[in-house]
Scaffold this active site. Structure first.
Site, PDB file in Angstrom:
ATOM      1  N   GLY A 123     -67.938 -32.232 -31.799  1.00 19.33           N
ATOM      2  CA  GLY A 123     -67.238 -31.419 -30.812  1.00 19.33           C
ATOM      3  C   GLY A 123     -68.094 -31.219 -29.584  1.00 19.33           C
ATOM      4  O   GLY A 123     -67.592 -31.161 -28.465  1.00 19.33           O
ATOM      5  N   SER A 124     -69.416 -31.105 -29.788  1.00 24.27           N
ATOM      6  CA  SER A 124     -70.334 -31.210 -28.657  1.00 24.27           C
ATOM      7  C   SER A 124     -70.524 -32.705 -28.449  1.00 24.27           C
ATOM      8  O   SER A 124     -71.169 -33.382 -29.258  1.00 24.27           O
ATOM      9  CB  SER A 124     -71.663 -30.522 -28.964  1.00 24.27           C
ATOM     10  OG  SER A 124     -72.509 -30.586 -27.844  1.00 24.27           O
ATOM     11  N   LEU A 125     -69.943 -33.222 -27.398  1.00 22.92           N
ATOM     12  CA  LEU A 125     -69.737 -34.669 -27.296  1.00 22.92           C
ATOM     13  C   LEU A 125     -71.039 -35.461 -27.151  1.00 22.92           C
ATOM     14  O   LEU A 125     -72.046 -34.963 -26.681  1.00 22.92           O
ATOM     15  CB  LEU A 125     -68.797 -34.978 -26.136  1.00 22.92           C
ATOM     16  CG  LEU A 125     -67.362 -34.469 -26.331  1.00 22.92           C
ATOM     17  CD1 LEU A 125     -66.533 -34.664 -25.069  1.00 22.92           C
ATOM     18  CD2 LEU A 125     -66.695 -35.157 -27.521  1.00 22.92           C
ATOM     19  N   ASP A 155     -63.766 -42.053 -24.434  1.00 22.04           N
ATOM     20  CA  ASP A 155     -64.392 -42.650 -23.251  1.00 22.04           C
ATOM     21  C   ASP A 155     -65.086 -41.610 -22.382  1.00 22.04           C
ATOM     22  O   ASP A 155     -66.072 -41.917 -21.709  1.00 22.04           O
ATOM     23  CB  ASP A 155     -63.389 -43.474 -22.430  1.00 22.04           C
ATOM     24  CG  ASP A 155     -62.084 -42.751 -22.137  1.00 22.04           C
ATOM     25  OD1 ASP A 155     -61.920 -41.597 -22.576  1.00 22.04           O
ATOM     26  OD2 ASP A 155     -61.208 -43.351 -21.485  1.00 22.04           O
ATOM     27  N   GLY A 156     -64.620 -40.368 -22.415  1.00 21.75           N
ATOM     28  CA  GLY A 156     -65.279 -39.326 -21.634  1.00 21.75           C
ATOM     29  C   GLY A 156     -66.711 -39.096 -22.078  1.00 21.75           C
ATOM     30  O   GLY A 156     -67.620 -38.951 -21.256  1.00 21.75           O
ATOM     31  N   SER A 345    -100.234 -39.055 -32.365  1.00 22.96           N
ATOM     32  CA  SER A 345    -100.574 -37.687 -31.968  1.00 22.96           C
ATOM     33  C   SER A 345    -100.105 -36.665 -32.994  1.00 22.96           C
ATOM     34  O   SER A 345    -100.768 -35.662 -33.240  1.00 22.96           O
ATOM     35  CB  SER A 345     -99.954 -37.359 -30.608  1.00 22.96           C
ATOM     36  OG  SER A 345    -100.548 -38.109 -29.578  1.00 22.96           O
ATOM     37  N   GLU A 366     -85.586 -38.280 -28.119  1.00 24.66           N
ATOM     38  CA  GLU A 366     -85.634 -37.168 -29.070  1.00 24.66           C
ATOM     39  C   GLU A 366     -84.255 -36.686 -29.489  1.00 24.66           C
ATOM     40  O   GLU A 366     -84.061 -36.273 -30.642  1.00 24.66           O
ATOM     41  CB  GLU A 366     -86.443 -35.999 -28.475  1.00 24.66           C
ATOM     42  CG  GLU A 366     -87.904 -36.296 -28.265  1.00 24.66           C
ATOM     43  CD  GLU A 366     -88.202 -37.010 -26.947  1.00 24.66           C
ATOM     44  OE1 GLU A 366     -89.363 -37.405 -26.744  1.00 24.66           O
ATOM     45  OE2 GLU A 366     -87.257 -37.166 -26.120  1.00 24.66           O
ATOM     46  N   ARG A 474    -103.140 -28.580 -31.853  1.00 25.87           N
ATOM     47  CA  ARG A 474    -104.055 -29.682 -31.554  1.00 25.87           C
ATOM     48  C   ARG A 474    -105.516 -29.385 -31.920  1.00 25.87           C
ATOM     49  O   ARG A 474    -106.198 -30.272 -32.438  1.00 25.87           O
ATOM     50  CB  ARG A 474    -103.950 -30.035 -30.071  1.00 25.87           C
ATOM     51  CG  ARG A 474    -104.739 -31.273 -29.692  1.00 25.87           C
ATOM     52  CD  ARG A 474    -104.562 -31.581 -28.217  1.00 25.87           C
ATOM     53  NE  ARG A 474    -105.087 -32.880 -27.859  1.00 25.87           N
ATOM     54  CZ  ARG A 474    -105.076 -33.374 -26.628  1.00 25.87           C
ATOM     55  NH1 ARG A 474    -104.542 -32.666 -25.646  1.00 25.87           N
ATOM     56  NH2 ARG A 474    -105.584 -34.561 -26.369  1.00 25.87           N
TER      57      ARG A 474
END
Length: 623
Positions: A123-125, A155-156, A345, A366, A474
């Site tokens: 739904g979150s395209l 297509d959107g 890393s 990501e 780190r």
């Protein structure tokens, strides 16, 4: 997949009839709900009919069977036609479709995994294809099974960069068990999609990413059957030219109808028109799958041996993470690692060295890496651990948010947190990550402070439901815990205490070690402090924090390598709010930092040993 065999005319007509029944159900459901996206459903009716009642292999009454083909509806707003499919297949009662979007129904406005046939929330395209890639990668390389993965996109949403991250991933790893169907219905939400019906451009783009690409008339069941029947040694993209609102007289291919249900009178008339084209009520039965997916058990995965550190020795928690993950990989062949080209890393390279077949290089993408992990974790096939700099997970926050809605069990390790990374400067420093991950529903946020705690965090994360975040640092710091120290989610540790403690100091990671150094310095002034290691920032050990505060005259000092907003200080403040006589003083990073040596930056932003000493003295002097 077997070679293509053209269906006979009877089967083709049955598929046409099925498509029209799916249209009718979508219109009925959205009109009953008074909201929804019937035109987006209607453009996909033939695609869904051919997919579910000709091409896919699955058990209709057992949607999450591990042998089943998978389907992801990336254009999640077309949920009503997905629900109509499962009613047509016999899994859902047809009457339930009329409860669409009601609070009493599981048929939400967009797909969610409380529906047994939905593996990932959409739904979150722009995110469905990444999850489908994770499923396909798992099927091809881990399960080595014959199930295939299908994903339908609008297509959107193809304007989303995350779609092309997924396209690149599938091309690189030659996911020939993956089919993406692009429903090119020309119209977006408020305007036409940028390419409208220029299907040749879509084809060139897909081919450039390493996909076998076929253009079809998306309303021709025969062309769709043929396209789905083509097997290649690469992922397949089907560019289906369709029309939004297909079958709805006066609305088909018209703007301004996105997300609008048909009024009741219009719906009744349109349904009669569509129904008049249906020649048979007979339903097509689903084709069962080939049962060759292996049995998998990911419960109770434990480290094969205890930690083997020595108190006082130094190691960075980022390296301890890599060592721990490599060790856990020997406990189960379902532990997998993903990284975004930072493995040297984050030290996930140690896992890759020992388990090369279970390491997925996702490159600098990501958003897609998180979606891949979500896909890999579906149906409890794997236990994924993703790693990158913690700052770079902020780019994937929407994917993480949707992973939580998907009830996904994924583990994310963010290294290089805070100003303590030093010279690389603020673009590399995670200073918002605790706020971000604390806000995710049902998340667990680990912040280990030495090698032993890190190893325990990795083991616990593998067995904890929901989104787990492990924050690593780190700088090298001393081992402070014995190898037999027991750690649990939501249990803090008292690292230093005496009966004369005057302030409770709470730090994590680098700042816990600064607090211990401050305690040594304060001894010269005959001031004792109690030092707490929260271990998990969410859930927080409220009881131990309050007990410690009451034993130190109600004084709490938090110190963190994070911005003030949303970090340890705010978490502790929320935990003790309303407690009489308890006050929280906070030390944190107050502005955008700069390059410098770690010690210089800790001092500049007032979160080092000296700042803690001064803050403690100020609290004690106040009385």
């Amino acid at each position: 997949m077997e070679g293509y065999h053209k269906p006979d005319q009877q089967k083709l007509q049955a598929l046409k009839d099925t498509a029209n029944r799916l249209r009718i159900s979508s219109i009925q459901a959205t009109t009953a709900a008074g909201s929804g996206h019937p035109t987006s459903c209607c453009s996909a009716a033939e695609i869904m009919a051919v997919l579910f009642f000709h091409t896919m292999r699955y058990k209709a009454l057992d949607p999450r069977n591990p042998h089943n083909d998978r389907f992801v509806l990336s254009k999640g707003h077309a949920a009503p036609i997905l629900y109509a499919v499962w009613a047509e297949a016999g899994f859902l009662p047809e009457a339930e479709l009329l409860n669409l979007r009601k609070i009493s129904s599981d048929l939400d406005g967009h797909p969610v995994p409380k529906q047994a046939f939905t593996d990932v929330a959409t739904g979150s395209l722009g995110q469905g294809l990444g999850a489908a890639c994770g499923m396909a990668y798992t099927g091809k390389y881990f399960d080595k099974a014959s199930y295939r993965v299908y994903c339908m996109l609008g297509d959107g949403e193809v304007s989303e960069g995350s779609v092309w991250e997924a396209m690149a991933f599938a091309g690189i790893y030659k996911l020939d068990n993956l089919v993406a169907i692009f429903d090119i219905n020309r119209l977006g939400q408020s305007d036409p999609a940028p390419l409208q019906h220029q299907v040749d451009i879509y084809q060139k783009r897909c081919e450039a990413f390493g996909w076998h690409t076929i253009i079809v008339d998306g309303h021709s069941v025969e062309e769709l059957c043929k396209a789905f029947g083509q097997a290649k040694h690469q992922p397949t993209a089907i560019i289906a030219k369709t029309f939004k609102g297909r079958g709805i007289t006066g609305i088909e291919d018209k703007e301004a109808w996105h997300g609008k249900p048909l009024p009741k009178n219009m719906a009744e008339q349109i349904i009669q028109e569509i129904y008049s084209q249906v020649q048979s009520k007979k339903k097509i039965l689903a084709t069962p799958p080939q049962e060759d997916a292996p049995s998998v058990d990911i419960a109770n995965i434990r480290m094969p041996t205890p930690p083997s550190y020595k108190v006082g020795d130094k190691i960075a928690t980022r390296k301890a993470y890599g060592l721990a993950l490599a060790k856990l990989g020997h406990a189960s062949d379902r532990i997998i690692a993903l990284d975004g080209d930072t493995k040297n890393s984050t030290f996930s390279e140690l896992f890759k060295k020992e388990h090369p077949d279970r390491f997925i290089e996702c490159y600098i993408a990501e958003q897609n890496m998180v979606s891949i992990a979500v896909g890999c974790a579906t149906r409890d096939r794997t236990v994924p651990f993703c790693s990158t700099f913690a700052a770079f997970f902020t780019r994937a926050f929407d994917q993480i948010r949707m992973a939580a809605i998907s009830e996904s069990n994924i583990n994310l390790c963010g290294s290089h947190c805070g100003v303590s990374i030093g010279e690389d400067g603020p673009s590399q420093m995670a200073l918002e990550d605790l706020a971000m991950f604390r806000s995710v529903p049902m998340s667990t946020v680990f912040y280990p402070s030495d090698g032993v705690a890190t190893e325990k965090a990795v083991e616990l994360a593998a067995n904890t439901k929901g989104i787990c975040f492990i924050r690593t640092s780190r700088p090298e710091n001393a081992i402070i815990y014995s190898n037999n120290e027991d750690f649990q989610v939501g249990q803090a540790k008292v690292v230093l205490k005496s009966k004369d403690d005057q302030v409770t100091v709470i730090g994590a990671g680098v700042t816990l070690h600064e607090a211990l150094a401050a305690a040594e310095s304060l001894k010269k002034d005959k001031i004792s402090i109690r030092v707490l290691d929260p271990f998990t920032i969410k859930p927080l050990d409220r009881k131990l924090i309050l007990d410690s505060a009451r034993a130190t005259k109600g004084r709490i000092l938090t110190v963190e390598d994070h911005y003030y907003e949303g970090g340890i200080g705010e978490a502790v403040s929320a935990a003790v709010v309303g407690e009489p006589g308890v006050t929280v003083t906070r030390l944190a990073v107050s502005q955008v930092p700069r390059s410098g040596k770690p010690a210089e930056l800790l001092k500049m932003f007032g979160i080092d040993k000296d700042a803690i000493v001064q803050a403690v003295k100020g609290l004690v002097t106040k009385g």
